[in-house]
Motif scaffolding. Structure first.
Motif, PDB file in Angstrom:
ATOM      1  N   LYS A  77      25.393  -8.898 -42.208  1.00  0.00           N
ATOM      2  CA  LYS A  77      24.710  -7.972 -43.118  1.00  0.00           C
ATOM      3  C   LYS A  77      23.520  -7.321 -42.435  1.00  0.00           C
ATOM      4  O   LYS A  77      23.350  -6.094 -42.482  1.00  0.00           O
ATOM      5  N   THR A  78      22.692  -8.108 -41.742  1.00  0.00           N
ATOM      6  CA  THR A  78      21.502  -7.533 -41.109  1.00  0.00           C
ATOM      7  C   THR A  78      21.866  -6.717 -39.870  1.00  0.00           C
ATOM      8  O   THR A  78      21.295  -5.659 -39.616  1.00  0.00           O
ATOM      9  N   GLY A  79      22.827  -7.201 -39.098  1.00  0.00           N
ATOM     10  CA  GLY A  79      23.231  -6.470 -37.903  1.00  0.00           C
ATOM     11  C   GLY A  79      23.873  -5.139 -38.241  1.00  0.00           C
ATOM     12  O   GLY A  79      23.585  -4.112 -37.613  1.00  0.00           O
ATOM     13  N   SER A  80      24.740  -5.140 -39.263  1.00  0.00           N
ATOM     14  CA  SER A  80      25.390  -3.883 -39.652  1.00  0.00           C
ATOM     15  C   SER A  80      24.409  -2.942 -40.343  1.00  0.00           C
ATOM     16  O   SER A  80      24.556  -1.713 -40.252  1.00  0.00           O
ATOM     17  N   ALA A  81      23.407  -3.482 -41.007  1.00  0.00           N
ATOM     18  CA  ALA A  81      22.349  -2.641 -41.577  1.00  0.00           C
ATOM     19  C   ALA A  81      21.595  -1.924 -40.461  1.00  0.00           C
ATOM     20  O   ALA A  81      21.260  -0.735 -40.574  1.00  0.00           O
ATOM     21  N   ALA A  82      21.331  -2.658 -39.370  1.00  0.00           N
ATOM     22  CA  ALA A  82      20.678  -2.041 -38.216  1.00  0.00           C
ATOM     23  C   ALA A  82      21.544  -0.923 -37.646  1.00  0.00           C
ATOM     24  O   ALA A  82      21.054   0.161 -37.285  1.00  0.00           O
ATOM     25  N   ALA A  83      22.855  -1.160 -37.573  1.00  0.00           N
ATOM     26  CA  ALA A  83      23.767  -0.126 -37.088  1.00  0.00           C
ATOM     27  C   ALA A  83      23.698   1.114 -37.972  1.00  0.00           C
ATOM     28  O   ALA A  83      23.575   2.250 -37.477  1.00  0.00           O
ATOM     29  N   GLN A 398       9.122  -2.724 -33.684  1.00  0.00           N
ATOM     30  CA  GLN A 398       9.991  -3.888 -33.839  1.00  0.00           C
ATOM     31  C   GLN A 398       9.848  -4.511 -35.222  1.00  0.00           C
ATOM     32  O   GLN A 398      10.804  -5.076 -35.757  1.00  0.00           O
ATOM     33  N   GLY A 399       8.694  -4.377 -35.840  1.00  0.00           N
ATOM     34  CA  GLY A 399       8.479  -4.945 -37.170  1.00  0.00           C
ATOM     35  C   GLY A 399       9.285  -4.266 -38.256  1.00  0.00           C
ATOM     36  O   GLY A 399       9.511  -4.844 -39.321  1.00  0.00           O
ATOM     37  N   ARG A 400       9.733  -3.029 -38.003  1.00  0.00           N
ATOM     38  CA  ARG A 400      10.498  -2.291 -39.014  1.00  0.00           C
ATOM     39  C   ARG A 400      12.006  -2.339 -38.766  1.00  0.00           C
ATOM     40  O   ARG A 400      12.772  -1.691 -39.476  1.00  0.00           O
ATOM     41  N   LEU A 401      12.437  -3.097 -37.770  1.00  0.00           N
ATOM     42  CA  LEU A 401      13.867  -3.198 -37.500  1.00  0.00           C
ATOM     43  C   LEU A 401      14.591  -3.888 -38.656  1.00  0.00           C
ATOM     44  O   LEU A 401      14.069  -4.812 -39.278  1.00  0.00           O
ATOM     45  N   GLN A 402      15.820  -3.439 -38.921  1.00  0.00           N
ATOM     46  CA  GLN A 402      16.653  -4.122 -39.907  1.00  0.00           C
ATOM     47  C   GLN A 402      17.097  -5.488 -39.392  1.00  0.00           C
ATOM     48  O   GLN A 402      17.334  -6.403 -40.174  1.00  0.00           O
ATOM     49  N   SER A 403      17.212  -5.614 -38.081  1.00  0.00           N
ATOM     50  CA  SER A 403      17.636  -6.877 -37.487  1.00  0.00           C
ATOM     51  C   SER A 403      16.660  -8.003 -37.826  1.00  0.00           C
ATOM     52  O   SER A 403      15.453  -7.785 -37.982  1.00  0.00           O
ATOM     53  N   ILE A 404      17.186  -9.216 -37.930  1.00  0.00           N
ATOM     54  CA  ILE A 404      16.319 -10.388 -38.081  1.00  0.00           C
ATOM     55  C   ILE A 404      15.415 -10.533 -36.862  1.00  0.00           C
ATOM     56  O   ILE A 404      14.283 -11.012 -36.956  1.00  0.00           O
ATOM     57  N   SER A 405      15.924 -10.097 -35.703  1.00  0.00           N
ATOM     58  CA  SER A 405      15.184 -10.221 -34.450  1.00  0.00           C
ATOM     59  C   SER A 405      14.089  -9.161 -34.370  1.00  0.00           C
ATOM     60  O   SER A 405      14.333  -8.015 -34.013  1.00  0.00           O
ATOM     61  N   LYS A 406      12.877  -9.550 -34.705  1.00  0.00           N
ATOM     62  CA  LYS A 406      11.765  -8.594 -34.738  1.00  0.00           C
ATOM     63  C   LYS A 406      11.014  -8.607 -33.402  1.00  0.00           C
ATOM     64  O   LYS A 406       9.790  -8.765 -33.349  1.00  0.00           O
ATOM     65  N   ILE A 407      11.782  -8.448 -32.320  1.00  0.00           N
ATOM     66  CA  ILE A 407      11.154  -8.359 -31.008  1.00  0.00           C
ATOM     67  C   ILE A 407      11.999  -7.444 -30.133  1.00  0.00           C
ATOM     68  O   ILE A 407      13.210  -7.624 -30.018  1.00  0.00           O
ATOM     69  N   SER A 408      11.347  -6.426 -29.564  1.00  0.00           N
ATOM     70  CA  SER A 408      12.097  -5.397 -28.853  1.00  0.00           C
ATOM     71  C   SER A 408      11.282  -4.846 -27.693  1.00  0.00           C
ATOM     72  O   SER A 408      10.083  -4.599 -27.836  1.00  0.00           O
ATOM     73  N   PRO A 409      11.921  -4.597 -26.548  1.00  0.00           N
ATOM     74  CA  PRO A 409      11.195  -3.969 -25.438  1.00  0.00           C
ATOM     75  C   PRO A 409      10.835  -2.510 -25.719  1.00  0.00           C
ATOM     76  O   PRO A 409      10.024  -1.928 -25.007  1.00  0.00           O
ATOM     77  N   TRP A 410      11.454  -1.939 -26.761  1.00  0.00           N
ATOM     78  CA  TRP A 410      11.190  -0.535 -27.111  1.00  0.00           C
ATOM     79  C   TRP A 410      10.012  -0.400 -28.070  1.00  0.00           C
ATOM     80  O   TRP A 410       9.647   0.725 -28.444  1.00  0.00           O
ATOM     81  N   ASN A 411       9.428  -1.509 -28.481  1.00  0.00           N
ATOM     82  CA  ASN A 411       8.314  -1.472 -29.428  1.00  0.00           C
ATOM     83  C   ASN A 411       7.179  -0.593 -28.901  1.00  0.00           C
ATOM     84  O   ASN A 411       6.721  -0.762 -27.768  1.00  0.00           O
ATOM     85  N   GLY A 412       6.741   0.371 -29.717  1.00  0.00           N
ATOM     86  CA  GLY A 412       5.646   1.249 -29.336  1.00  0.00           C
ATOM     87  C   GLY A 412       6.063   2.485 -28.557  1.00  0.00           C
ATOM     88  O   GLY A 412       5.224   3.319 -28.215  1.00  0.00           O
ATOM     89  N   ARG A 413       7.360   2.630 -28.282  1.00  0.00           N
ATOM     90  CA  ARG A 413       7.847   3.775 -27.504  1.00  0.00           C
ATOM     91  C   ARG A 413       7.993   4.993 -28.419  1.00  0.00           C
ATOM     92  O   ARG A 413       8.564   4.921 -29.503  1.00  0.00           O
ATOM     93  N   THR A 414       7.500   6.128 -27.964  1.00  0.00           N
ATOM     94  CA  THR A 414       7.600   7.374 -28.720  1.00  0.00           C
ATOM     95  C   THR A 414       8.961   8.010 -28.487  1.00  0.00           C
ATOM     96  O   THR A 414       9.431   8.105 -27.346  1.00  0.00           O
ATOM     97  N   VAL A 415       9.602   8.428 -29.576  1.00  0.00           N
ATOM     98  CA  VAL A 415      10.909   9.072 -29.479  1.00  0.00           C
ATOM     99  C   VAL A 415      10.876  10.404 -30.222  1.00  0.00           C
ATOM    100  O   VAL A 415      10.065  10.609 -31.130  1.00  0.00           O
ATOM    101  N   GLN A 416      11.771  11.290 -29.828  1.00  0.00           N
ATOM    102  CA  GLN A 416      11.955  12.561 -30.532  1.00  0.00           C
ATOM    103  C   GLN A 416      13.445  12.781 -30.721  1.00  0.00           C
ATOM    104  O   GLN A 416      14.194  12.924 -29.758  1.00  0.00           O
ATOM    105  N   GLY A 417      13.852  12.825 -31.985  1.00  0.00           N
ATOM    106  CA  GLY A 417      15.262  12.935 -32.341  1.00  0.00           C
ATOM    107  C   GLY A 417      15.715  11.648 -32.988  1.00  0.00           C
ATOM    108  O   GLY A 417      15.567  10.572 -32.401  1.00  0.00           O
ATOM    109  N   ALA A 418      16.254  11.754 -34.212  1.00  0.00           N
ATOM    110  CA  ALA A 418      16.643  10.535 -34.930  1.00  0.00           C
ATOM    111  C   ALA A 418      17.681  10.870 -35.987  1.00  0.00           C
ATOM    112  O   ALA A 418      17.690  11.970 -36.543  1.00  0.00           O
ATOM    113  N   PRO A 419      18.563   9.906 -36.294  1.00  0.00           N
ATOM    114  CA  PRO A 419      19.455  10.081 -37.439  1.00  0.00           C
ATOM    115  C   PRO A 419      18.655   9.956 -38.733  1.00  0.00           C
ATOM    116  O   PRO A 419      17.811   9.056 -38.857  1.00  0.00           O
ATOM    117  N   ILE A 420      18.917  10.845 -39.662  1.00  0.00           N
ATOM    118  CA  ILE A 420      18.224  10.757 -40.958  1.00  0.00           C
ATOM    119  C   ILE A 420      19.182  10.375 -42.089  1.00  0.00           C
ATOM    120  O   ILE A 420      18.751   9.863 -43.115  1.00  0.00           O
TER     121      ILE A 420
END
Length: 500
Positions: A77-83, A398-420
């Motif tokens: 459920k959590t992994g597919s929510a992240a997807a 990382q705190g807003r990830l749907q995954s239970i795993s709230k730790i990510s190397p991408w935490n704090g990275r700025t992105v432009q372009g996203a699925p809405i």
């Protein structure tokens, strides 16, 4: 034209070949019309997508949802929510759960867990020494494909022997079924890790030192040799090294049916990040030196690498931040962050949006026998759609990830372009950036729509299944019944003389 369930108006539809201004009508989960806005049928619901891009939903052929066995790390459920929140509409889930997906009983447990999925899915069964005799029955029970852990990883499943790998390929080649391979040499890595631990090295770069590029080069070469001999279809998972690309290029030129994935972490991160983040970045294969980054991009552009996957491999923060690198679990969540990371690179003109659709949707759909139903926005296809805003800026958290795993190397990275918005078979599973919680359980297995191309088995007369039987015209015993002709020749001792 009869009424549709939903019309998406004013968007730009992206394929690997072109971007066109068009609207899309959806009914009963499939696309029923594409064209000028004025030509669309009436619909129960409309969505304005002015200035936005409509992409075929991403197909991630490499995720670990940890269920059954490790629900504290992730669940279906959590992994597919992240997807769903990452614009991913189909995932293929790996067998190193507990129990491993190598028996019908274990498969049933996984299928039960998958009933909560937000997105469609395939299930990779386990190819190992003790599962070779069950491959066909696993396929009949719902497995879509297989995974061979030639290199060890989380779960410590034993690597299949070369003999078992060959026999597995012999069974799957005539069926046209593709096998994912984690291609690293387990013997090299186990010995080197033991030596490094004996020397007292627990630093982040010790993990890389234990898994040099030669371990990937050797394993890929070995796997491709067996695949070429048998005619089996193989897929190289999480390709990480510039040094092993030559093996793949040569195999593809020879016509070996091999597809290859790489992941955002191998394109965008290197040992400089490993020194900064430590165990958070421990994964298999390892993050490598900076010199590997650009050649992997080049290999995507020239087709040596076919697609993007994530190797979504969640663990808890505690399991990722231990003092010794050897004590840190391998992997991190990625299925939710892949699309914004890659769209950012598109915005930086490192690739086009058409390139991205090829890597994220069309190529994986073709590799797994789904193209036409999935991986493309066309009349008759499933309405698996990621509506993307290429101007949307955000900071990954990382705190807003749907995954239970709230730790990510991408935490704090700025992105432009996203699925809405994300739609799976015409239903919103993510809307306006928010998970649609009622859509849990909407996902279904792709087994019913999977259609692999005609297989091309080779050297079948040498398959173990063929040589187990004695050929016609050949005596069943290697020793002639009448041995008199051999007496005294040196091949047999002379017959004993009867006692006087």
């Amino acid at each position: 034209m009869s009424n549709a369930d939903l019309v998406i108006r004013g968007g730009k539809i992206v394929s690997p070949e072109q971007i066109i201004d068009a609207s899309i009508a959806i009914a009963d989960g499939r696309i029923v019309a594409i064209g000028h806005d004025d030509l669309m049928p009436s619909a129960r619901e409309e969505l304005r997508a002015d200035g936005q891009y409509l992409l075929p939903g991403a197909i991630d052929s490499h995720v670990h949802f940890r269920d059954p066995g490790y629900p504290h790390k992730e669940t279906w459920k959590t992994g597919s929510a992240a997807a769903a929140c990452g614009g991913v509409t189909t995932v293929f889930e790996m067998p190193n759960t507990n129990p491993p997906t190598g028996t019908i009983e274990a498969l049933r447990l996984k299928q039960k867990a998958a009933e909560s999925s937000y997105v469609d899915y395939g299930i990779h069964g386990l190819l190992g020494d003790d599962t070779i005799d069950r491959l066909e029955e696993l396929l009949d029970a719902g497995v879509t494909s297989f995974k061979a852990f030639v290199g060890n990883t989380f779960g410590n499943l034993p690597a299949p022997s070369d003999g078992a790998l060959l026999e597995g390929f012999e069974k799957l080649a005539p069926l046209g079924i593709r096998t994912v391979v984690h291609a690293e040499n387990s013997s090299i890595m186990a010995r080197r890790q033991h030596r490094l631990e004996e020397a007292g090295r627990i630093d982040p770069l010790a993990h890389l030192a234990s898994r040099p590029a030669v371990a990937e080069i050797e394993a890929i070469g070995r796997v491709l040799t067996l695949a070429e001999w048998t005619g089996a279809r193989v897929h190289i998972a999480h390709h990480s090294a510039a040094d092993s690309l030559f093996v793949l290029r040569a195999a593809k030129l020879r016509g070996v049916d091999v597809t290859v994935e790489t992941c955002p972490q191998y394109l965008l991160l290197n040992t400089n990040d490993m020194l900064r983040l430590g165990g958070i970045l421990r994964l298999n294969p390892p993050i490598r030196e900076e010199r590997h980054n650009q050649p992997l991009w080049d290999a995507l552009m020239d087709g040596t690498i076919d697609m993007i996957a994530t190797d979504h491999a969640p663990h808890t923060p505690e399991e990722k931040t231990r003092e010794s690198i050897w004590a840190c679990d391998c992997g991190f969540p990625g299925v939710e962050t892949q699309m914004p990371l890659m769209l950012t690179e598109v915005n930086r003109q490192r690739a086009t949006l058409m390139d991205y659709v090829k890597w994220s949707a069309a190529a994986p759909a073709k590799a797994w026998g789904l193209y036409g139903t999935k991986g493309v926005l066309a009349v008759g296809a499933h309405a698996d759609i990621a509506v993307v805003d290429m101007d949307r800026r955000a900071v990954l958290s990382q705190g807003r990830l749907q995954s239970i795993s709230k730790i990510s190397p991408w935490n704090g990275r700025t992105v432009q372009g996203a699925p809405i918005h994300t739609l799976v078979r015409g239903r919103f599973v993510m809307r306006d950036g928010q998970l649609v919680s009622e859509a849990s359980g909407w996902g279904q297995s792709v087994k019913g729509v999977q259609r692999m191309p005609t297989p091309r088995a080779r050297n079948t007369e040498h398959y173990i299944s063929a040589v187990l039987k004695t050929p016609e015209g050949v005596p069943p015993t290697a020793v002639p019944a009448d041995l008199s002709a051999f007496e005294g020749t040196g091949f047999l001792p002379p017959a004993p003389k009867e006692a006087a």
